[in-house]
Enzyme design. Structure first.
Site, PDB file in Angstrom:
ATOM      1  N   GLY A 200     -11.086-127.129  48.189  1.00 10.38           N
ATOM      2  CA  GLY A 200     -10.958-125.755  48.676  1.00 10.38           C
ATOM      3  C   GLY A 200      -9.950-125.683  49.801  1.00 10.38           C
ATOM      4  O   GLY A 200      -9.116-126.574  49.967  1.00 10.38           O
ATOM      5  N   VAL A 204     -12.425-124.391  55.587  1.00 11.49           N
ATOM      6  CA  VAL A 204     -13.779-124.820  55.215  1.00 11.49           C
ATOM      7  C   VAL A 204     -13.829-126.351  55.147  1.00 11.49           C
ATOM      8  O   VAL A 204     -14.838-126.962  55.486  1.00 11.49           O
ATOM      9  CB  VAL A 204     -14.223-124.181  53.875  1.00 11.49           C
ATOM     10  CG1 VAL A 204     -15.638-124.600  53.524  1.00 11.49           C
ATOM     11  CG2 VAL A 204     -14.115-122.664  53.935  1.00 11.49           C
ATOM     12  N   GLY A 205     -12.710-126.954  54.743  1.00  9.45           N
ATOM     13  CA  GLY A 205     -12.635-128.420  54.686  1.00  9.45           C
ATOM     14  C   GLY A 205     -12.999-129.045  56.027  1.00  9.45           C
ATOM     15  O   GLY A 205     -13.710-130.055  56.084  1.00  9.45           O
ATOM     16  N   GLU A 222     -10.191-132.346  48.987  1.00 10.55           N
ATOM     17  CA  GLU A 222      -9.040-131.951  48.164  1.00 10.55           C
ATOM     18  C   GLU A 222      -8.621-130.568  48.634  1.00 10.55           C
ATOM     19  O   GLU A 222      -9.243-129.565  48.267  1.00 10.55           O
ATOM     20  CB  GLU A 222      -9.422-131.927  46.678  1.00 10.55           C
ATOM     21  CG  GLU A 222      -9.862-133.276  46.105  1.00 10.55           C
ATOM     22  CD  GLU A 222      -8.708-134.260  45.914  1.00 10.55           C
ATOM     23  OE1 GLU A 222      -7.531-133.872  46.034  1.00 10.55           O
ATOM     24  OE2 GLU A 222      -8.998-135.436  45.650  1.00 10.55           O
ATOM     25  N   CYS A 256      -3.581-125.165  43.386  1.00 13.16           N
ATOM     26  CA  CYS A 256      -3.274-125.919  44.614  1.00 13.16           C
ATOM     27  C   CYS A 256      -1.899-126.556  44.586  1.00 13.16           C
ATOM     28  O   CYS A 256      -1.258-126.720  45.614  1.00 13.16           O
ATOM     29  CB  CYS A 256      -4.339-126.985  44.840  1.00 13.16           C
ATOM     30  SG  CYS A 256      -4.537-128.085  43.430  1.00 13.16           S
TER      31      CYS A 256
HETATM   32  P1  NAD Z   1     -12.510-121.717  50.033  1.00 10.26           P
HETATM   33  O1  NAD Z   1     -12.223-122.689  51.111  1.00 10.26           O
HETATM   34  O2  NAD Z   1     -12.562-120.280  50.394  1.00 10.26           O
HETATM   35  O3  NAD Z   1     -13.909-122.033  49.313  1.00 10.26           O
HETATM   36  C1  NAD Z   1     -14.233-123.294  48.804  1.00 10.26           C
HETATM   37  C2  NAD Z   1     -15.745-123.438  48.760  1.00 10.26           C
HETATM   38  O4  NAD Z   1     -16.286-123.376  50.064  1.00 10.26           O
HETATM   39  C3  NAD Z   1     -16.455-122.366  47.942  1.00 10.26           C
HETATM   40  O5  NAD Z   1     -17.446-122.975  47.147  1.00 10.26           O
HETATM   41  C4  NAD Z   1     -17.072-121.458  48.983  1.00 10.26           C
HETATM   42  O6  NAD Z   1     -18.279-120.873  48.536  1.00 10.26           O
HETATM   43  C5  NAD Z   1     -17.325-122.377  50.151  1.00 10.26           C
HETATM   44  N1  NAD Z   1     -17.175-121.709  51.460  1.00 10.26           N
HETATM   45  C6  NAD Z   1     -16.367-120.672  51.764  1.00 10.26           C
HETATM   46  N2  NAD Z   1     -16.461-120.382  53.075  1.00 10.26           N
HETATM   47  C7  NAD Z   1     -17.339-121.236  53.622  1.00 10.26           C
HETATM   48  C8  NAD Z   1     -17.863-121.448  54.942  1.00 10.26           C
HETATM   49  N3  NAD Z   1     -17.475-120.697  55.964  1.00 10.26           N
HETATM   50  N4  NAD Z   1     -18.758-122.437  55.127  1.00 10.26           N
HETATM   51  C9  NAD Z   1     -19.142-123.211  54.107  1.00 10.26           C
HETATM   52  N5  NAD Z   1     -18.701-123.056  52.837  1.00 10.26           N
HETATM   53  C10 NAD Z   1     -17.807-122.092  52.575  1.00 10.26           C
HETATM   54  O7  NAD Z   1     -11.419-122.012  48.909  1.00 10.26           O
HETATM   55  P2  NAD Z   1     -11.007-121.100  47.694  1.00 10.26           P
HETATM   56  O8  NAD Z   1     -10.337-119.876  48.201  1.00 10.26           O
HETATM   57  O9  NAD Z   1     -12.124-120.957  46.745  1.00 10.26           O
HETATM   58  O10 NAD Z   1      -9.925-122.055  46.988  1.00 10.26           O
HETATM   59  C11 NAD Z   1      -8.566-122.009  47.283  1.00 10.26           C
HETATM   60  C12 NAD Z   1      -8.125-123.189  48.108  1.00 10.26           C
HETATM   61  O11 NAD Z   1      -8.496-124.420  47.481  1.00 10.26           O
HETATM   62  C13 NAD Z   1      -6.612-123.243  48.235  1.00 10.26           C
HETATM   63  O12 NAD Z   1      -6.256-123.604  49.539  1.00 10.26           O
HETATM   64  C14 NAD Z   1      -6.219-124.332  47.254  1.00 10.26           C
HETATM   65  O13 NAD Z   1      -4.987-124.930  47.544  1.00 10.26           O
HETATM   66  C15 NAD Z   1      -7.367-125.280  47.400  1.00 10.26           C
HETATM   67  N6  NAD Z   1      -7.485-126.132  46.213  1.00 10.26           N
HETATM   68  C16 NAD Z   1      -7.229-127.462  46.323  1.00 10.26           C
HETATM   69  C17 NAD Z   1      -7.271-128.276  45.182  1.00 10.26           C
HETATM   70  C18 NAD Z   1      -6.977-129.750  45.245  1.00 10.26           C
HETATM   71  O14 NAD Z   1      -7.245-130.433  44.267  1.00 10.26           O
HETATM   72  N7  NAD Z   1      -6.433-130.279  46.316  1.00 10.26           N
HETATM   73  C19 NAD Z   1      -7.598-127.713  43.954  1.00 10.26           C
HETATM   74  C20 NAD Z   1      -7.858-126.348  43.893  1.00 10.26           C
HETATM   75  C21 NAD Z   1      -7.809-125.561  45.024  1.00 10.26           C
END
Ligand code: NAD
Length: 508
Positions: A200, A204-205, A222, A256
């Site tokens: 993600g 959040v990471g 990731e 991503c």
């Molecule tokens: P996001 O960070 O908004 O959400 C990811 C997960 O975290 C979701 O399951 C969500 O429910 C949870 N989440 C959201 N906010 C949270 C919080 N405050 N506390 C705890 N959990 C929370 O990401 P997104 O918008 O769903 O995805 C897009 C991002 O993911 C982009 O930055 C993209 O580049 C990245 N991504 C990376 C890869 C990779 O393999 N490196 C692959 C796909 C997407």
């Protein structure tokens, strides 16, 4: 099959699920390789039986095209699950290191055992909700780890379908799906996991990594970021344009590893735009908004975020730019003459906009990339090997792809991995398995070796010291000593070998 919308998992249910997983792990049933293979086969059936339901749910969630559902998600996990079934015995075989060790240790059975880490948690993003939850799940099953998966709360239809199907096809004592968002992830992070695989955004990471650090939990992150393309003038520009535009249009740029901006020699910028226009017209003969191949943006927040980037750019929109607010669709849009500091060069675009940034030469391009967070992927379009090498040696990124975009995801043997700001750890195919495996070092020292080992016991003597320090004191270093620490490697290797070593520092 169309799944009903599944409500958010209650916090008590989630704690119970965690306890069930722990119990199942302790029971030892996941140690059985045939159990794992049967569960993997169930996962393969889940994907094959329901690929149309997945296509429909992805289309409902954000207009993903059925072809992209197959080749970018369901089909990929299916193929890699079969690969896991076929190779699991090999992957799990312990490694006998007796032929690689110092002969003194070879009789002690130095071995690496492939041990399951224990219960794991998988958190997925919205943009590829099947691939990025079920592929890590495949890794967890193969590794013998019970798993909870928490798919995105933004893809409610697909996440509900994943919930329904995982509980229908797989052993619910070992594999569970949690529905919900911040509240559920926050609660899950309070629990003890042996490993967390998070995909993600970086914001959040950081929350995930901090929570994991408190419990000393192994984590794979990731993340995303801005993936640059470096264009050389020594290139087949029409092919480059077609391949870059394709990588950009997939999933409406919500990938991503989507190419984010193109650093192009200033003198070929217009030629490149002409080639992009040609490709755009071939891809979308009736226009990108009318094309069924153009996906939508996941929700209003992201739609207006992307539109706002476009509204604030100081570059010139040369291709596309039209939006359909009702369907949250934006044409694949190309903006030229984008300068550092522009709205399009701030955050990850994660939408169908390609920024073209003119530069004087490759050094300026490399300097720009170096001054920004480490990307997940760097793309290079060039026919010149020296140019390709120069970019490889002067950039840092998760992956480095020459003369194409996006396609690396389809090569099972290449992991998806970030570095620095784009994350850490490895995912995809066998790497999804390895993430959840602990390579446990082991040896077994036979009683019969005791006469040879007695020298190590106290009281220590000069003889003990001499014998056991022999390696450190008497082994020649294979390269000459470097007096001038700034000398480069070639100079050093040209120097003469050092004189034989003398007896070194034996205490009196
Ligand atoms: P996001 O960070 O908004 O959400 C990811 C997960 O975290 C979701 O399951 C969500 O429910 C949870 N989440 C959201 N906010 C949270 C919080 N405050 N506390 C705890 N959990 C929370 O990401 P997104 O918008 O769903 O995805 C897009 C991002 O993911 C982009 O930055 C993209 O580049 C990245 N991504 C990376 C890869 C990779 O393999 N490196 C692959 C796909 C997407």
């Amino acid at each position: 099959m169309q799944a009903n919308i599944v409500p958010d998992t209650s916090l008590s249910e989630l704690t119970q699920a965690h306890a069930t997983l722990k119990r199942s792990f302790r029971s030892g049933k996941l140690r059985d390789i045939s159990y794992r293979k049967l569960q993997l086969a169930q996962l393969a059936y889940l994907l094959q039986d329901n690929y149309i339901a997945f296509q429909e749910s992805l289309a409902r969630d954000f207009g993903k095209h059925p072809l992209e559902a197959n080749i970018g998600e369901t089909g990929v996990v299916f193929e890699r699950t079969l690969d896991a079934i076929n190779n699991l015995d090999k992957w799990l075989a312990s490694e006998d290191l007796s032929h690689e060790t110092n002969p003194m240790f070879s009789g002690f059975k130095p071995t690496l055992f492939k041990q399951s880490r224990g219960p794991v948690m998988i958190i997925g993003p919205f943009n590829a909700p099947i691939l990025l939850t079920l592929q890590p799940l495949m890794g967890a099953i193969a590794a013998g780890c019970p798993a909870i998966i928490k798919p995105s709360d933004l893809t409610i239809h697909t996440s509900s379908l994943i919930h329904t199907l995982v509980h229908k096809y797989l052993d619910s004592d070992c594999y569970r799906v949690v529905m919900g968002g911040v509240e559920q992830v926050t609660a899950l992070l309070q629990l003890k996991w042996s490993s967390i695989c998070y995909t993600g955004g970086a914001q959040v990471g950081k929350i995930v990594a901090l929570a994991a650090a408190k419990q000393m939990t192994h984590v794979t992150l990731e993340l995303g970021g801005k993936c640059p393309v470096i264009l050389d003038s020594n290139v087949d520009i029409d092919t480059a344009a077609r391949r870059i535009l394709w990588g950009k249009m997939i999933n409406a740029g919500q990938v991503c590893i989507s190419p984010d901006y193109v650093l192009t020699p200033r003198h070929i910028q217009d030629k490149f735009i002409t080639s992009l226009k040609k490709a755009w017209n071939e891809f979308f003969p009736d226009g990108a908004l009318k094309s069924p191949d153009t996906g939508g943006i996941i929700n209003d927040r992201h739609f207006y975020r992307v539109l706002s980037m476009l509204q604030h750019t100081k570059g010139e929109i040369v291709i596309g730019g039209n939006a359909d607010v009702k369907r949250r669709k934006l044409e694949v849009t190309v903006v030229k003459d984008v300068q550092p500091g522009d709205s399009l060069l701030d955050d990850e675009i994660f939408g169908p906009i390609l920024a073209v940034v003119p530069v004087s030469d490759v050094d300026e391009a490399l300097e720009y990339i170096e001054g920004n967070p480490e990307p997940l992927a760097v793309y290079v379009f060039s026919q010149d090997e020296a140019f390709k090498t120069k970019v490889r040696e002067n950039t840092i990124s998760g992956s480095l792809i020459y003369n194409d975009t996006f396609f690396q995801l389809n090569v099972a043997q290449l992991p998806v991995t970030g570095i620095g700001a784009s994350g850490y750890g490895y995912q995809g195919g066998k790497y999804a398995f390895e993430t959840f495996i602990h390579q446990r070092p082991s040896m077994d020292v036979p009683v019969e070796a005791e006469p040879h080992l007695s020298i190590r016991y106290p009281p220590y003597t000069q003889t003990t010291y001499d014998v056991l320090s022999q390696g450190l004191l008497q082994t020649e270093v294979p390269l000459p000593r470097c007096q001038d620490k700034l000398a480069n490697g070639k100079d050093l290797l040209a120097r003469e070998a050092p004189p034989p070593s003398h007896q070194r520092g034996v205490p009196s």
